[in-house]
Scaffold this motif. Structure first.
Motif, PDB file in Angstrom:
ATOM      1  N   GLY A 386       0.803  -1.217   0.000  1.00 60.07           N
ATOM      2  CA  GLY A 386       0.000   0.000   0.000  1.00 60.07           C
ATOM      3  C   GLY A 386       0.832   1.262   0.000  1.00 60.07           C
ATOM      4  O   GLY A 386       1.952   1.298   0.530  1.00 60.07           O
ATOM      5  N   VAL A 387       0.274   2.328  -0.585  1.00 63.19           N
ATOM      6  CA  VAL A 387       0.982   3.607  -0.690  1.00 63.19           C
ATOM      7  C   VAL A 387       0.310   4.695   0.143  1.00 63.19           C
ATOM      8  O   VAL A 387       0.762   5.840   0.143  1.00 63.19           O
ATOM      9  CB  VAL A 387       1.091   4.055  -2.159  1.00 63.19           C
ATOM     10  CG1 VAL A 387       1.895   3.059  -2.972  1.00 63.19           C
ATOM     11  CG2 VAL A 387      -0.296   4.264  -2.776  1.00 63.19           C
ATOM     12  N   GLY A 388      -0.779   4.358   0.838  1.00 66.52           N
ATOM     13  CA  GLY A 388      -1.489   5.372   1.607  1.00 66.52           C
ATOM     14  C   GLY A 388      -2.503   6.110   0.745  1.00 66.52           C
ATOM     15  O   GLY A 388      -2.484   6.035  -0.486  1.00 66.52           O
ATOM     16  N   LEU A 389      -3.376   6.855   1.417  1.00 64.97           N
ATOM     17  CA  LEU A 389      -4.462   7.538   0.710  1.00 64.97           C
ATOM     18  C   LEU A 389      -3.965   8.547  -0.316  1.00 64.97           C
ATOM     19  O   LEU A 389      -4.660   8.817  -1.304  1.00 64.97           O
ATOM     20  CB  LEU A 389      -5.368   8.250   1.729  1.00 64.97           C
ATOM     21  CG  LEU A 389      -6.364   7.366   2.481  1.00 64.97           C
ATOM     22  CD1 LEU A 389      -7.056   8.168   3.566  1.00 64.97           C
ATOM     23  CD2 LEU A 389      -7.393   6.783   1.522  1.00 64.97           C
ATOM     24  N   HIS A 390      -2.769   9.099  -0.108  1.00 60.67           N
ATOM     25  CA  HIS A 390      -2.285  10.152  -1.010  1.00 60.67           C
ATOM     26  C   HIS A 390      -1.003   9.739  -1.732  1.00 60.67           C
ATOM     27  O   HIS A 390      -0.264  10.596  -2.215  1.00 60.67           O
ATOM     28  CB  HIS A 390      -2.058  11.440  -0.218  1.00 60.67           C
ATOM     29  CG  HIS A 390      -3.305  11.953   0.449  1.00 60.67           C
ATOM     30  ND1 HIS A 390      -4.287  12.634  -0.228  1.00 60.67           N
ATOM     31  CD2 HIS A 390      -3.727  11.830   1.746  1.00 60.67           C
ATOM     32  CE1 HIS A 390      -5.269  12.936   0.618  1.00 60.67           C
ATOM     33  NE2 HIS A 390      -4.965  12.455   1.805  1.00 60.67           N
TER      34      HIS A 390
END
Length: 747
Positions: A386-390
């Motif tokens: 995952g890369v996070g929401l942003h």
């Protein structure tokens, strides 16, 4: 060759190398008709072509211009201008000029030569390029089968004569080629990347190693990978020199892109950045497998490319049995969401039971295109970094979502809050589906979204917008719309509240909670606040009840049936199909009920039972919206009449499922009456017949089930999209005892 196009009395091939010789030999072998002339500056090539039977007779350029009705210029790109200077004045003397085509791999340079000589592009000229070749050169290497099942790109102009285009198409079809059309500019861009650049790199690598003092040692120990990659460096150097000169700008642009990619990889290696290397390698690995499916003409995302030109036909034989234990593929809705939320989470997410169908793979690929490292899928297992929401990156081009309405609508929500612009596209079927149902409420939140004609794809989403929460009453029950707004709500200021007129599947809410993002539920309202975060974890995707539904109905209508469906998701918002079948009298038992990752799961035991018609409860309609095609088949096998109302949503699925099913049922002799929001189906005996699924996978599978009780075979056209949601449907039908044959036709 179509019956409307007559083969010319005389076809001339100018340039009898391997390419031209293969055209001449192929036409003669295929029975093209008429004489095949050969013209070449090298007398020995002509003599050898005649001796080998590649051509019928030798000819000068003057003879070609006088006698031929179709002329194929198979000369190097840089020689086209010189040949045309001699040929054009000779053709001008004819009252009706012949049709002329070429085989050059740089179309812009050929077009420039034509305009320089003729003043404009004449209607009788059709530019073309066969994507085929060999390392050997000369007429002795002519292969009459060279173009079979190879793509032939034609680049007609606005003024190209339809008759000329038809004749050139007929010639290539006679040679077994698969025809495509595109603009000259697009052709040269594509070929620069897929053909010219690889040859340039192969020549450079071999030349670089050949200059080393220890080159003999290097070449002695070279493995198969080196041989495979550098094989194309054995091609004709003169031809490739001409190609690189002719397509210089596009080749240099492709080389710039490649050098930038190599620089990124070099930096990752220097820094020991294993995550970046894994991202590059997994994207490349996936792209290679994707490329292989195109070469093999298998199915993954192929509708975007050329599989729309093929018809997959199901021939479901009457009768059969239904028994045993099977596990249908993973839930498609959850597979989509597991990739989406896993990509937006912080940390790693592991997924078991991922559906490896085209729709889910399209979602997976879209996130790879936005910089997310995803390992797999391998036997239903996927690992997402995952890369996070942003953390998503702007994709290089449009995100292609195949046939997936779920994918496009959910992506609309999560991309509305990104900092970059995106475009969402899909196949022919998806491009007809309404998207204003998500675009309009997203606009209320501050999103800037453009749609195509009639509110349909493609969708263009402008990034960098400040979203704000809204209180939205959905005009119709739709889990896709609800999920879209909840995903957008993660990026919005304040609270987003979505009120649904009837319960819909709640996988998004459950999975958001599982990723640690709170979602509130009060009665008919789901709400979410922006500014939170998602944490990676483990997801076990249960078997898809929508896929299981086909076998639930199959066992219910087949005398003697006894079937167990393993590990099926029985989310209360998804079990409308079970509730409706039980109301009709089906013998369905849930075994070993349990909870896996927040989702209820059970094994489902179903046996044959005598069904009876019912008025389907309207509160069950949203809970079974995807299962109605096969429920109509259950109704056709029930005593009495089954009535459905309040199902307008069925008219805007992959097809108008009410009308499409009604047409198919009528073709089989099933009495039915169509209403705007539903249908009445009268049960009773029915026969076989031909049905058009209209490219809708659920209709195709529903009529396959119908064959179990038909008195004759059912032939179902346009079934290629079954792979989008149920990739092993054929194998499972045969495993339980159904009689399905799959036939593939080229258009």
């Amino acid at each position: 060759m179509t019956s409307k196009v007559q083969a010319p009395r005389c076809t001339a091939v100018v340039g009898l190398g391997m390419i031209g010789g293969s055209i001449a030999a192929g036409l003669k072998q295929a029975g093209w008709g008429g004489e095949v002339l050969g013209c070449d500056l090298d007398p020995s090539e002509l003599a050898q072509g005649l001796a080998l039977g590649v051509i019928d007779r030798q000819a000068s350029l003057e003879t070609v211009a006088r006698d031929a009705d179709l002329i194929v210029l198979a000369v190097p790109v840089l020689s086209i201008h010189r040949v045309l200077e001699r040929l054009a004045p000779l053709l001008a003397k004819r009252q009706s000029p012949p049709v002329v085509t070429d085989v050059g791999s740089v179309k812009r340079r050929v077009r420039e030569a034509v305009v320089a000589v003729c003043g404009s592009m004449p209607g009788w000229l059709v530019l073309g390029h066969p994507i085929a070749g060999a390392e050997r050169s000369g007429v002795a290497a002519a292969n009459p089968a060279l173009y079979r099942q190879h793509r032939i790109i034609l680049t007609p102009e606005a003024d190209t004569s339809p008759e000329a285009l038809a004749l050139v198409r007929a010639m290539w079809q006679k040679l077994g080629g698969e025809l495509l059309e595109m603009s000259v500019e697009r052709h040269d861009e594509v070929l620069a990347r897929t053909s010219h650049l690889p040859h340039l790199l192969a020549f450079s690598l071999v030349d670089t190693l050949a200059l080393q003092d220890e080159r003999l040692e290097i070449f002695r120990y070279a493995a198969g990978g080196f041989r495979d990659f550098t094989r194309i460096a054995g091609s004709d150097p003169v031809m490739w020199r001409d190609i690189f000169i002719g397509n210089r700008d596009a080749v240099l642009h492709a080389l710039d892109e490649f050098e930038a990619g190599v620089a990124r990889l070099r930096h990752a290696v220097e820094a020991g950045d294993g995550e970046e290397m894994l991202g590059i390698f997994t994207r490349a690995n996936h792209a290679r497998h994707y490329f292989q499916t195109l070469l093999n003409q298998s199915s993954y995302q192929a509708s975007y490319h050329h599989m729309e030109q093929r018809n997959v036909r199901y021939r479901a034989a009457a009768g059969g049995r239904v028994e045993g234990r099977i596990r249908v593929p993973g839930d498609k809705s959850m597979s989509h969401r597991s990739i989406m939320l896993g990509a937006l989470a912080e940390g790693e997410t592991s997924v078991e039971g991922f559906l490896e169908g085209e729709d889910s793979l399209a979602t997976l690929q879209a996130f790879r295109d936005m910089g997310v490292v995803i390992e797999g899928p391998e036997q239903g297992r996927v690992r997402i970094h995952g890369v996070g929401l942003h953390g998503l990156r702007k994709p290089a081009g449009p995100l292609y979502l195949g046939n997936s309405g779920t994918g496009m609508r959910l992506f609309s929500g999560l991309l509305a809050g990104q900092a970059f612009d995106t475009e969402l596209t899909g196949d022919a079927s998806l491009s007809k589906r309404p998207m204003n149902r998500v675009a309009d409420p997203l606009r209320l939140m501050g999103a800037v979204i453009e749609t195509g004609d009639g509110g349909r794809p493609p969708l263009r989403i402008k990034g960098g917008q400040r979203l704000h929460g809204v209180d939205y009453d959905m005009p119709m029950a739709s889990a896709q719309v609800k999920s879209c707004l909840l995903l957008a709500g993660m990026y919005a200021e304040g609270e987003t509240r979505v009120r649904e007129p009837a319960p819909t599947r709640d996988h998004t809410e459950r999975m958001l909670q599982g990723f640690g993002y709170p979602v509130s539920r009060e009665g008919a309202v789901a709400s979410i606040r922006g500014g939170g975060r998602l944490s990676g974890g483990k997801i076990d995707v249960p078997a898809d009840i929508s896929s299981a539904a086909f076998f639930l109905v199959a066992a219910s209508i087949t005398p003697g049936a006894d079937l167990v469906l393993e590990h099926v998701g029985i989310n209360p918002t998804r079990i409308g199909v079970i509730n409706i079948l039980r109301e009709m009298g089906a013998d369905i038992t849930l075994l070993d009920e349990r909870e896996v990752g927040g989702e209820p799961v059970a094994d489902i035991h179903v046996r044959h039972a005598e069904l009876h018609g019912i008025d389907i409860p309207q509160d069950q309609v949203p809970l079974a919206i995807d299962e109605f095609p096969v429920l109509f088949v259950a109704a056709a096998n029930a005593q009495g009449t089954t009535r459905l109302r309040g199902a307008e949503e069925l008219r805007v699925k992959e097809s108008d499922r009410i009308q499409a099913m009604a047409d198919g049922l009528t073709a089989l002799g099933v009495v039915n009456r169509v209403l705007e929001d539903g249908i009445d189906v009268v049960g009773g005996p029915y026969g076989g017949g031909s049905v058009d699924s209209l490219g809708d996978h659920r209709i195709a599978m529903a009529f396959t089930v119908a064959a179990l009780r038909a008195t004759g075979d059912i032939v179902i056209d346009d079934c290629a999209n079954v792979a989008t949601s149920f990739p092993n449907f054929e194998a499972l039908t045969k495993q339980v005892g159904m009689r399905l044959q799959v036939e593939v036709e080229r258009a």
